[in-house]
Design an enzyme around this catalytic site. Structure first.
Site, PDB file in Angstrom:
ATOM      1  N   SER A 125      -3.132  27.591 -46.694  1.00 40.89           N
ATOM      2  CA  SER A 125      -3.601  27.366 -45.335  1.00 40.89           C
ATOM      3  C   SER A 125      -2.505  27.600 -44.304  1.00 40.89           C
ATOM      4  O   SER A 125      -1.331  27.316 -44.555  1.00 40.89           O
ATOM      5  CB  SER A 125      -4.112  25.927 -45.211  1.00 40.89           C
ATOM      6  OG  SER A 125      -4.328  25.563 -43.860  1.00 40.89           O
ATOM      7  N   GLU A 180      -2.090  25.749 -41.933  1.00 45.97           N
ATOM      8  CA  GLU A 180      -1.579  24.424 -41.594  1.00 45.97           C
ATOM      9  C   GLU A 180      -0.240  24.153 -42.281  1.00 45.97           C
ATOM     10  O   GLU A 180       0.482  23.236 -41.885  1.00 45.97           O
ATOM     11  CB  GLU A 180      -2.595  23.348 -41.987  1.00 45.97           C
ATOM     12  CG  GLU A 180      -3.834  23.293 -41.112  1.00 45.97           C
ATOM     13  CD  GLU A 180      -3.567  22.709 -39.729  1.00 45.97           C
ATOM     14  OE1 GLU A 180      -2.621  21.904 -39.598  1.00 45.97           O
ATOM     15  OE2 GLU A 180      -4.312  23.034 -38.789  1.00 45.97           O
ATOM     16  N   TYR A 231      -2.500  16.780 -44.986  1.00 50.08           N
ATOM     17  CA  TYR A 231      -3.236  17.931 -45.511  1.00 50.08           C
ATOM     18  C   TYR A 231      -2.306  19.126 -45.680  1.00 50.08           C
ATOM     19  O   TYR A 231      -2.296  19.790 -46.725  1.00 50.08           O
ATOM     20  CB  TYR A 231      -4.382  18.285 -44.564  1.00 50.08           C
ATOM     21  CG  TYR A 231      -5.040  19.610 -44.866  1.00 50.08           C
ATOM     22  CD1 TYR A 231      -5.995  19.725 -45.874  1.00 50.08           C
ATOM     23  CD2 TYR A 231      -4.722  20.752 -44.131  1.00 50.08           C
ATOM     24  CE1 TYR A 231      -6.600  20.945 -46.150  1.00 50.08           C
ATOM     25  CE2 TYR A 231      -5.330  21.973 -44.404  1.00 50.08           C
ATOM     26  CZ  TYR A 231      -6.264  22.064 -45.413  1.00 50.08           C
ATOM     27  OH  TYR A 231      -6.853  23.272 -45.683  1.00 50.08           O
TER      28      TYR A 231
END
Length: 328
Positions: free
Chosen positions: A127, A129, A151
């Protein structure tokens, strides 16, 4: 007929990927947690060709059974607790599923493969992120990872574990570092779908306003249907590797709101949007924009749906859904 196992098949990526693979003549198996999973019916309705197998990313033995049943040539590990805001509320569970779940799936694949560790090709859903407090703009495969949420930290663990299995065991294992990708199938808790649904309801007189957090946060948004094609292309490559998948454009929440409200004929939305501090992240990721040069040159992948087309698609889908629900 090639065979594929998809974890996280109930999510938007899993549904689009299943459709893609079925269209290419694959026999597709989808991993669903629990026999009474409420999303099982969704898979059966939208991609009826998928064969459901049960398993849990936190339970290696169940994953081994799923591998034996599916006997896959390709494994796509999309399963995760993927709502970033929730990861602060339950960092441990997020770490166990989104992080350690990758290790369990890699190990299940390795054990199933036996002596020929390259025969099952593995895809890990990494990801953007992971970049968090970005150290380089735009972000590429070589950019330093600095996650800013539980996360993101869990995704970094899974990302590096995938690299480790590739380098340690010679597995054909790839990570797709996917930037934000949306669709009408996105869950309503995610900001893009939250907006498109609210805009549809406001235009129909079913809702008065929408509460959001940081309107200046910027993301590189693409269409999920485009991004699953990149996943498949990675597993067709001669060797496993890591690839950024992105549009190379960045847009703010405000821009999303402009296009979404304009679609329903509202030019000034300032009185319809409430900025609520509750929706601000403890540690914000302000700017994400990906450099997908490697995916473009090595995989031949290009995004097909533009940002305005994506927003319009989502608003139109939610208008249809809300009209149907309201009996209009």
């Amino acid at each position: 007929m090639p065979r594929a196992l998809i974890t996280g098949v109930t999510g938007q990526d899993g549904l689009y990927l299943a459709e893609l693979l079925l269209g290419k003549g694959y026999e597709v198996f989808g991993l669903v947690r629990g026999q009474n999973n409420p999303k099982r019916e969704l898979v059966e309705q939208q991609v009826p060709g998928v064969q459901i197998v049960t398993g849990d990313l936190t339970d290696l033995s169940s994953l081994m059974r799923a591998m034996t049943t599916a006997a896959p040539d390709e494994v796509y590990n999309l399963g995760a607790i993927s709502f970033v805001a929730y990861s602060w509320e339950n960092a441990r569970l997020t770490s166990e599923v989104t992080g350690l779940g990758v290790l369990n799936m890699l190990e299940a694949t390795r054990l199933y493969s036996g002596d020929d560790l390259s025969r099952v090709r593995f895809y890990q859903a990494s990801s953007s992120e992971m970049f968090g407090k970005v150290q380089q703009v735009p972000q590429s495969e070589a950019t330093l990872l600095w996650p800013r949420s539980p996360y993101g930290v869990a995704k970094v663990y899974g990302h590096y574990m995938t690299i480790n299995y590739r380098e340690s065991y010679g597995m054909h294992a790839s990570s797709g570092i996917l930037f934000n990708h949306e669709s009408p199938r996105r869950g309503p808790e995610f900001v893009t779908r939250k907006i498109s649904r609210a805009v549809a309801r406001i235009s129909l007189g079913l809702q008065d306003s929408i509460s959001l957090g940081n309107l200046d946060a910027k993301r590189d948004w693409g269409f999920a249907g485009d991004y699953v094609d990149a996943m498949w292309r990675m597993l067709q490559a001669p060797a496993g590797d890591d690839y950024v998948v992105a549009t190379g454009e960045t847009h703010s929440i405000r821009e999303y709101l402009d296009i979404a409200f304009a679609r329903v004929g509202i030019d000034d939305w300032s009185d319809l949007v409430v900025v609520d501090p509750r929706f601000f992240r403890p540690a914000e990721v302000d700017l994400l924009i990906g450099d997908a040069t490697k995916a473009r040159t090595e995989l031949g992948w290009e995004p097909q749906v533009s940002f305005p087309e994506l927003v319009t698609m989502m608003v139109d889908a939610d208008l249809d859904e809300q009209r149907a629900l309201a009996g209009r």
